[in-house]
Design an enzyme around this catalytic site. Structure first.
Site, PDB file in Angstrom:
ATOM      1  N   ALA A 236     121.430  -6.682 -86.055  1.00  0.00           N
ATOM      2  CA  ALA A 236     122.836  -5.400 -85.344  1.00  0.00           C
ATOM      3  C   ALA A 236     122.831  -4.579 -86.746  1.00  0.00           C
ATOM      4  O   ALA A 236     122.668  -4.681 -87.802  1.00  0.00           O
ATOM      5  CB  ALA A 236     123.608  -6.250 -84.429  1.00  0.00           C
ATOM      6  N   LYS A 237     123.569  -3.807 -85.897  1.00  0.00           N
ATOM      7  CA  LYS A 237     124.005  -2.287 -86.793  1.00  0.00           C
ATOM      8  C   LYS A 237     125.135  -2.846 -87.838  1.00  0.00           C
ATOM      9  O   LYS A 237     125.302  -3.171 -88.731  1.00  0.00           O
ATOM     10  CB  LYS A 237     124.583  -0.807 -86.344  1.00  0.00           C
ATOM     11  CG  LYS A 237     125.202   0.005 -86.958  1.00  0.00           C
ATOM     12  CD  LYS A 237     125.304   1.285 -85.874  1.00  0.00           C
ATOM     13  CE  LYS A 237     126.345   1.985 -86.500  1.00  0.00           C
ATOM     14  NZ  LYS A 237     127.080   3.049 -85.039  1.00  0.00           N
TER      15      LYS A 237
END
Ligand SMILES: [Zn+2]
Length: 288
Positions: A236-237
């Site tokens: 994920a970011k």
């Protein structure tokens, strides 16, 4: 002419796992002499942002990927989805569903039904039962599936047989559902090779069944490995430097090329160096 595609949702920046999937989708398409299309899957109006659509296309271009125009946007294609839904309804292949998420989660199912699958509650309501329930809430429209299982061909994994659910085609709020849109779009755009993340493998049999029901040709699939963190979570970011906001295109290519075991640092070099049908099916562990 047949086509492959990459179809991101513009709800954030593409991370390394998404970029690797895009590169592989391009490679599968080009290595099999297909067109390569980019489709913006922005049906979720709450989460989709035009600025992410722009940055995603910019990121693909920065990696050197090219695609065949036009880029289509699902939010422009509601009439197409409505027409497909009307055809299914006219053929008696839909029904109104009034269930809440809670009711579906709590329902008693047949012994072999997969967890979370639709328990069939509203399939056979009478017209007066439906009229009474319409007063409580607007119904979703579901597919009246006539098969329990369907088999798809995955170019990496072979034949995959899976459960066919009574898919939601239109939600209670009137929005067409992702499963309907993706199947209608692939059929309309001539996409006969669907390369995407392995998280969507379980969805493939029901989507392929829906395509069959709509009279669309069967696509083949290639569900490519996901990018995971060292502790096994989906990348994920928030995991750090994993997007082109923090990495240069050259750094991204270094990481993605290394993950594929090749020295290629451009799409054209990759096309001559890597047979996409031979890639490892192990998840890509990313340590930013
Ligand atoms: Zn229901």
């Amino acid at each position: 002419m047949s086509a492959g595609r990459f179809a991101p949702s513009p709800s954030g920046d593409l991370h390394l796992g998404n970029l690797r999937t895009a590169i592989l989708a391009w490679l599968f398409a080009r290595a099999s002499n297909r067109r390569f299309l980019v489709r913006v899957e922005d049906l979720d109006r709450q989460r989709s942002r035009p600025e992410f659509e722009r940055s995603q296309l910019d990121d693909l271009a920065a990696l050197g990927l090219t695609w065949d125009p036009p880029v289509v946007r699902q939010s422009d294609r509601d009439d197409l989805y409505a027409a497909a839904l009307a055809r299914l309804t006219d053929a008696g292949l839909t029904f109104e569903c009034f269930c809440t998420r809670r009711e579906i989660a709590d329902a008693v199912r047949a012994p072999h039904a997969p967890p979370g699958s639709y328990p069939g509650t509203c399939r056979d309501l009478t017209e007066s039962e439906r009229a009474a329930r319409r007063a409580e809430r607007p119904p979703a429209i579901r597919l009246r599936a006539e098969a329990d299982e369907w088999t798809v061909r995955d170019e990496l994994r072979g034949e995959i047989t899976g459960h066919v659910d009574d898919l939601v085609l239109r939600r209670g709020d009137g929005a067409h559902a992702y499963n309907l849109a993706v199947v209608v779009d692939d059929g309309d755009q001539g996409v006969d090779q669907v390369v995407r993340g392995a998280d969507l493998l379980d969805a493939a049999p029901a989507q392929a069944y829906l395509a069959h029901t709509l009279g669309l040709p069967a696509a083949t699939y290639a569900h490519v490995p996901l990018a995971l963190t060292a502790d096994g979570r989906r990348l994920a970011k928030r995991d750090g430097a994993v997007t082109l906001r923090d990495l240069t295109p050259a750094q991204a290519w270094d990481l993605i090329g290394a993950s594929l075991g090749v020295g290629a640092r451009s799409p054209e070099a990759l096309l001559s160096e890597l047979d996409p049908w031979e890639i490892s099916l192990d998840p890509w562990i990313v340590t930013p």
